[in-house]
Write a protein that holds these residues in place. Structure first.
Motif, short mmCIF file in Angstrom:
data_model
loop_
_atom_site.label_atom_id
_atom_site.label_comp_id
_atom_site.label_asym_id
_atom_site.label_seq_id
_atom_site.Cartn_x
_atom_site.Cartn_y
_atom_site.Cartn_z
N ARG A 35 6.16 6.35 6.25
CA ARG A 35 5.26 7.51 6.24
C ARG A 35 3.80 7.10 6.21
O ARG A 35 2.92 7.90 6.51
CB ARG A 35 5.59 8.40 5.05
N THR A 36 3.53 5.86 5.81
CA THR A 36 2.15 5.37 5.76
C THR A 36 2.07 4.04 6.50
O THR A 36 3.07 3.31 6.61
CB THR A 36 1.69 5.17 4.30
N PRO A 37 0.89 3.70 7.02
CA PRO A 37 0.76 2.43 7.76
C PRO A 37 0.83 1.23 6.83
O PRO A 37 0.61 1.33 5.62
CB PRO A 37 -0.63 2.55 8.40
N GLY A 38 1.13 0.08 7.42
CA GLY A 38 1.11 -1.16 6.65
C GLY A 38 2.43 -1.51 6.01
O GLY A 38 3.48 -0.92 6.32
N LEU A 39 2.39 -2.49 5.13
CA LEU A 39 3.59 -2.97 4.44
C LEU A 39 3.91 -2.11 3.23
O LEU A 39 3.02 -1.47 2.65
CB LEU A 39 3.38 -4.42 3.97
N ARG A 40 5.18 -2.11 2.86
CA ARG A 40 5.57 -1.49 1.59
C ARG A 40 5.29 -2.47 0.45
O ARG A 40 5.22 -3.68 0.64
CB ARG A 40 7.05 -1.14 1.61
N ARG A 41 5.13 -1.93 -0.75
CA ARG A 41 4.86 -2.78 -1.90
C ARG A 41 5.95 -3.81 -2.12
O ARG A 41 5.68 -4.98 -2.42
CB ARG A 41 4.69 -1.93 -3.16
N GLU A 42 7.20 -3.38 -1.96
CA GLU A 42 8.30 -4.32 -2.18
C GLU A 42 8.32 -5.44 -1.15
O GLU A 42 8.76 -6.56 -1.43
CB GLU A 42 9.66 -3.60 -2.20
N GLU A 43 7.82 -5.16 0.07
CA GLU A 43 7.75 -6.20 1.09
C GLU A 43 6.69 -7.24 0.74
O GLU A 43 6.92 -8.45 0.91
CB GLU A 43 7.45 -5.55 2.45
N VAL A 44 5.55 -6.79 0.26
CA VAL A 44 4.52 -7.74 -0.17
C VAL A 44 5.04 -8.59 -1.32
O VAL A 44 4.86 -9.82 -1.33
CB VAL A 44 3.23 -7.01 -0.59
N ALA A 45 5.69 -7.96 -2.28
CA ALA A 45 6.22 -8.69 -3.43
C ALA A 45 7.23 -9.74 -2.99
O ALA A 45 7.22 -10.89 -3.47
CB ALA A 45 6.86 -7.73 -4.42
N ARG A 46 8.09 -9.38 -2.04
CA ARG A 46 9.11 -10.33 -1.58
C ARG A 46 8.46 -11.49 -0.83
O ARG A 46 8.81 -12.66 -1.04
CB ARG A 46 10.12 -9.62 -0.67
#
Length: 284
Positions: A35-46
């Motif tokens: 629903r929003t551009p960019g990475l999800r928080r969980e993707e950055v964390a991983r």
């Protein structure tokens, strides 16, 4: 602890940068329901090798001061430029200076190079053989490093702790890699005598691998520069590739590229791999 203003500035910077990084930029499938551009928080964390909860607290300005290791992981995950990386370190109260150990920050230009090499498996190693960055072709040929724990992304560790390492002959391709990588690691240990990561790796391999211990005791020093490599891929079959190593001198890093001579079966196999990627082609 970070001051309130610094925490909020760091949080705002992380949120803004995450919104500008697309899944394809870091080797992830875009998927659906974004629903929003960019990475999800969980993707950055991983990608950064940290817990989702810890990363969320950083983005909300509630986290403690991140260590230099955490900052380096975030810089890699978010594909920060040199200027952006320096800004993040300054916000976190950790101005960048001469690194006490092998640099972890991959230059933005090198990351862009990996993205452009869409027909060549390529990845970046630091001085102790940790995989820092990779492209889609490397994920398809070797491993999807995004789902591998950071500790397990070390090429030397994986090689010497493999069950078949004890069967390696000094005169074959794998024996030469073993000798060169140990000599290269010893040279890195000399450049970074106080780095805990190198010390821990050498200690673990000395304890767990007879082959490593025997080679380490030779005290040979050599910077590895490439060669040929035979591989067996579960989808495209056997390959014989050139392994070229490009040095990033100001970061003490190596860009490793796998190529094959045009017209050979291995070249055709790499072309097929570019098409199938990491698709699961097993029967259903």
């Amino acid at each position: 602890m970070l001051g309130r203003m610094d925490r909020q500035e760091t949080a705002a910077f992380l949120r803004a940068r995450r919104a500008r990084v697309q899944p394809a930029d870091v080797g992830l499938q875009p998927g659906t329901r974004r629903r929003t551009p960019g990475l999800r928080r969980e993707e950055v964390a991983r990608l950064a090798g940290m817990s989702v909860d810890y990363y969320i607290r950083l983005e909300q300005g509630r986290g403690p001061r991140p260590s230099r290791q955490i900052l380096a992981a975030l810089a890699r995950a978010l594909r920060l430029s040199d200027d952006e990386r320096s800004h993040l370190y300054n916000l976190a109260g950790e101005p960048m200076g001469p690194p006490p150990g092998p640099p972890q920050e991959v230059p933005a230009g090198i990351l862009h190079l990996l993205e452009r090499l869409d027909d060549t498996p390529a990845f970046v190693l630091d001085a102790k053989y940790d995989v820092l960055a990779w492209n889609d072709m490397a994920a398809a040929l070797i491993a999807d490093f995004s789902v591998v724990a950071p500790r397990e992304r070390n090429i030397v560790r994986a090689f010497f702790l493999h069950p078949d390492a004890c069967l390696i002959d000094d005169d074959d391709e794998y024996g030469r890699f073993a000798q060169q990588s140990v000599a290269d690691l010893r040279a890195a240990a000399g450049r970074y005598p106080h780095d805990p990561g190198i010390k821990a790796l050498v200690s673990e391999l000395n304890e767990s691998s007879d082959l490593f211990r025997r080679l380490w005791d030779r005290h040979q020093v050599e910077v590895r520069r490439g060669g040929t490599k035979r591989m067996k891929h579960p989808v495209v079959g056997d390959l014989e590739v050139f392994c070229d190593v490009l040095v990033v001198p100001d970061r003490d890093q190596k860009v490793v590229l796998y190529t094959a001579a045009p017209g050979t079966p291995s070249h055709e196999a790499l072309r097929l791999l570019r098409v199938v990627g990491t698709q699961d082609l097993s029967p259903r």
